[in-house]
Design an enzyme around this catalytic site. Structure first.
Site, PDB file in Angstrom:
ATOM      1  N   LYS B  98       0.875  -1.178   0.000  1.00  9.81           N
ATOM      2  CA  LYS B  98       0.000   0.000   0.000  1.00  9.81           C
ATOM      3  C   LYS B  98       0.905   1.219   0.000  1.00  9.81           C
ATOM      4  CE  LYS B  98      -3.197   2.693   2.658  1.00  9.81           C
ATOM      5  NZ  LYS B  98      -3.497   3.076   4.024  1.00  9.81           N
ATOM      6  N   GLY B 159      -7.486   9.199  10.754  1.00 10.20           N
ATOM      7  CA  GLY B 159      -7.722   9.247  12.198  1.00 10.20           C
ATOM      8  C   GLY B 159      -8.788  10.238  12.631  1.00 10.20           C
ATOM      9  N   ALA B 185      -9.274   5.627   5.237  1.00 11.24           N
ATOM     10  CA  ALA B 185      -9.080   6.790   6.122  1.00 11.24           C
ATOM     11  C   ALA B 185     -10.348   7.599   6.355  1.00 11.24           C
ATOM     12  CB  ALA B 185      -7.996   7.718   5.600  1.00 11.24           C
ATOM     13  N   GLY B 186     -10.556   7.900   7.604  1.00 15.03           N
ATOM     14  CA  GLY B 186     -11.630   8.821   7.982  1.00 15.03           C
ATOM     15  C   GLY B 186     -12.928   8.149   8.377  1.00 15.03           C
ATOM     16  N   ASN B 207      -9.456   1.705  10.999  1.00 10.00           N
ATOM     17  CA  ASN B 207      -8.593   1.343  12.126  1.00 10.00           C
ATOM     18  C   ASN B 207      -8.998   2.110  13.368  1.00 10.00           C
ATOM     19  OD1 ASN B 207      -6.236   2.046  13.938  1.00 10.00           O
ATOM     20  ND2 ASN B 207      -5.431   0.259  12.877  1.00 10.00           N
ATOM     21  N   THR B 208      -8.817   3.441  13.313  1.00 12.07           N
ATOM     22  CA  THR B 208      -9.042   4.261  14.506  1.00 12.07           C
ATOM     23  C   THR B 208     -10.434   4.029  15.109  1.00 12.07           C
ATOM     24  OG1 THR B 208      -7.577   5.915  13.582  1.00 12.07           O
ATOM     25  CG2 THR B 208      -8.987   6.625  15.385  1.00 12.07           C
TER      26      THR B 208
END
Lengths: 392, 258
Positions: B98, B159, B185-186, B207-208
């Site tokens: 990635k 994040g 992301a996000g 993830n976050t």
């Protein structure tokens, strides 16, 4: 230390010496100083602090409010918001490192410092063989990040020597940082080529008059050359730069404000640069027990650390070994992201069977081993991380 | 029945799960939860984090049968991403990579130009390249031409948990690009992951949102269900939205039948 030593042919603190590189077009210093001088922390009110806390991203004006006395009664709320930001940007990671003092020769005369040239301490510079032994001892503890420090003597710890230490460090550690005397861009580029990627320079105080009164001799006396060290380090190819004022030397609110603004302006100019703060305050030093921290008690220190976090939530914050373990444990739960462990600040102090060669710069307050610090991190539900970096 | 044939294909590899665990917040409990409760088959791994000799080496915690997706976080230029990709290969992370090229320490927004350059080099070297990018149609086309195996637009800053801030632009990529579009992301909530899948995203990376949840396994399970629901809705074809109040069926052209 008895009284001050007389210094002849004093250096003009605002004038570069002939061999010091000048960043002609850089306006960073002028802007930091003018903003600091204009900072009147007495005019902020609780509502300014509350407004700052409510923002998604915070301006220098918000930062100013967070550092003001009006913020003190709101410290619990400030810490709560700081903790949120820290977890959002860093998750539960807490990074570990240890400093390695390879030399303590110093040509400067900083009246508050145990390394100063008139202080009669044992001076030493480790040979490369000794450095290797020190590094092996540190690496055995599991640490993968090292911060290499020297006293500020270009003659006794020249860039080539520091470069050899960096090259050796690359054999034992993943991350190599430097906390040495300020240099020209070319020197930083050379040391970057030797494997160092992070440079921290403590400005001590951003107040030029106070600075001149405290730094009486040596190259360090030149205020602007020191202040622009981070910019030269970035230009030399370093990935990250660290900032600090030694809180308590001057007006700590103004110094903390200037530190944050300095980092802020450089990050805007060099958006790729990674930013870090250290948060030292005065500690007792060898042969001079009369200096005490002025008005920077733990509550004020925590306020400063949280203000850095809220102003630049993505920045690394290192909590000093000069603080007691209980304070450090709590601060990593709130705002700090990096903590030293297994610290010996004597020259040659990491090897068990070799006598220390040189004396330390100050006294530490947290002597815990790497294992003990890891355990304390885990007990808070956080995760000790040895490395999150690759040299490219 | 249908679902068994609904596979995500990346560089010739097939996956039944459309949840990919991101690498933002490193946590061993999180990896276990992602595999067990979110049924992730792909786990992102920051090479800079795996590049460690100590006891906490994340590579030791990756369960068998999981495809590793090493990322190039820490790279500021294409050449640095290439070097990190080589290191990933040397560490035994396989051929997936990635690409993250970030030249901004504050927002961590990807540098599209350098990302295209890195994609071109690494695809030529035989990597299965998944580039993280700011959703721009022209750049997405460049990535296709450069040999990417998928395109990974961001939903919001890393994040931030802000969801699909770039929704309309991701939709354009879904409509115009033939490669899988993986939203990266996000994504802060299962509902946002579901929305991305309804739009036609091929997978979602998060993830976050899970790492910072009160109950990590429960949130991992919620993401799994949300992603499956969104995928099922996309495949079923969303119905039209009926406007408020009754409407004559042909108010403008009804006269033709008079």
């Amino acid at each position: 230390m008895e009284g001050l030593h007389e210094v002849k042919n004093s250096i003009d603190p605002m004038k570069y010496l002939a061999d010091m590189e000048v960043l002609e077009e850089s306006t960073i210093m002028d802007e930091v100083l003018s903003r600091m001088q204009a900072y009147d922390y007495s005019h902020y009110r609780a509502q300014d602090v509350q407004r700052a806390l409510q923002q998604d991203s915070r301006t220098p004006e918000d930062f100013a409010a967070l550092l003001s006395p009006a913020a003190a009664p709101l410290l619990e709320e400030i810490a709560r918001r700081a903790r949120e930001e820290t977890r959002r940007y860093f998750g539960n990671s807490v990074y570990l490192f240890t400093p390695l003092y390879v030399a303590n020769y110093c040509e400067n005369y900083c009246i508050y410092c145990g390394f100063n040239r008139y202080n009669s301490i044992r001076r030493a510079r480790l040979t490369l063989a000794e450095v290797a032994k020190e590094m092996q001892a540190i690496a055995r503890s599991g640490l993968e990040e090292i911060l290499i420090l020297t006293g500020e003597s270009r003659k006794m710890s020249d860039p080539v020597y520091i470069g050899e230490v960096c090259k050796m460090a690359r054999n034992y550690f993943k991350t190599v940082g430097l906390e040495v005397y300020p240099m020209n861009t070319g020197d930083y580029a050379y040391l970057h080529g030797c494997g160092a990627d992070f440079v921290t320079v403590f400005q001590e105080t951003y107040d030029p008059d106070r600075y001149a009164a405290l730094h009486l001799a040596g190259r360090k006396r030149v205020f602007p050359y020191r202040l622009n060290a981070q910019e030269r380090a970035i230009r030399g190819g370093m990935r990250g730069v660290g900032f600090a004022a030694l809180l308590g030397l001057g007006d700590f609110r103004k110094d903390a404000f200037a530190t944050g603004i300095h980092a802020y302006l450089l990050q805007r100019k060099y958006p790729q640069a990674e930013i870090a703060f250290s948060c030292p305050r005065l500690r007792p030093i060898i042969n001079n027990d009369s200096i005490k921290p002025k008005d920077v008690h733990e509550a004020q220190l925590l306020q400063v650390i949280c203000a850095y976090r809220l102003f630049m939530p993505f920045a690394g914050i290192t909590i000093s070994t000069r603080e007691r373990s209980g304070f450090r444990n709590h601060v990593i739960g709130i705002a700090a992201t990096k903590i030293s462990a297994g610290v010996s600040i004597d020259i040659g102090g990491h090897q068990e069977k070799v006598a220390e060669k040189g004396d330390a710069q100050f006294e530490i307050a947290d002597p815990r081993s790497v294992q003990e610090v890891c355990q304390a991190i885990k007990e808070q539900g956080l995760q000790p991380v040895m490395n999150d970096y690759v040299f490219v | 029945m249908e679902n068994t044939r609904d596979k995500l294909t990346l560089g010739g590899h097939e996956f039944t799960s459309r949840f990919i665990l991101g690498s933002g917040k490193y946590n061993l409990d999180l990896i276990r939860a992602a595999v067990q409760y979110a049924q992730a088959q792909i786990i992102t791994l920051a090479v800079r984090r795996a590049n460690t000799a100590g006891a906490e080496n994340i590579l030791d915690y990756i369960p068998p049968g999981i495809t590793l997706l090493p990322n190039t976080s820490g790279a500021r230029k294409a050449e640095e991403a290439v070097r990190i990709a080589h290191l990933a290969r040397a560490l035994g992370c396989g051929d997936f990579i990635k690409i993250e090229v970030v030249h901004d320490s504050k927002y961590l927004l990807p540098d599209n130009y350098e990302t295209v350059k890195a994609t071109e080099i690494l695809a030529r070297e035989g990597f299965v390249v998944l580039p993280y990018m700011y959703p721009d149609l022209n750049v997405a086309r460049d990535l296709v031409n450069a040999g990417a195996a998928a395109v990974m637009p961001l939903g919001a800053p890393i994040g931030s948990n802000k969801g699909l801030c770039t929704r309309d632009f991701i939709k354009i990529l879904v409509d115009e690009i033939d490669l899988p579009i993986i939203v990266d992301a996000g994504i802060g909530r299962p509902s946002q992951a579901c929305e991305a899948m309804e739009l036609g995203a091929a997978a979602v990376m998060a993830n976050t949102a899970i790492a910072t949840a009160g109950d990590i396994p429960a949130m991992a399970g919620a993401f799994k269900n949300a992603i499956e629901a969104g995928r099922a809705a996309y495949r079923a074809g969303l119905g039209r939205v009926v406007e408020q109040g009754a409407a004559a069926s042909s108010p403008l052209t009804g006269f033709l039948n008079d």
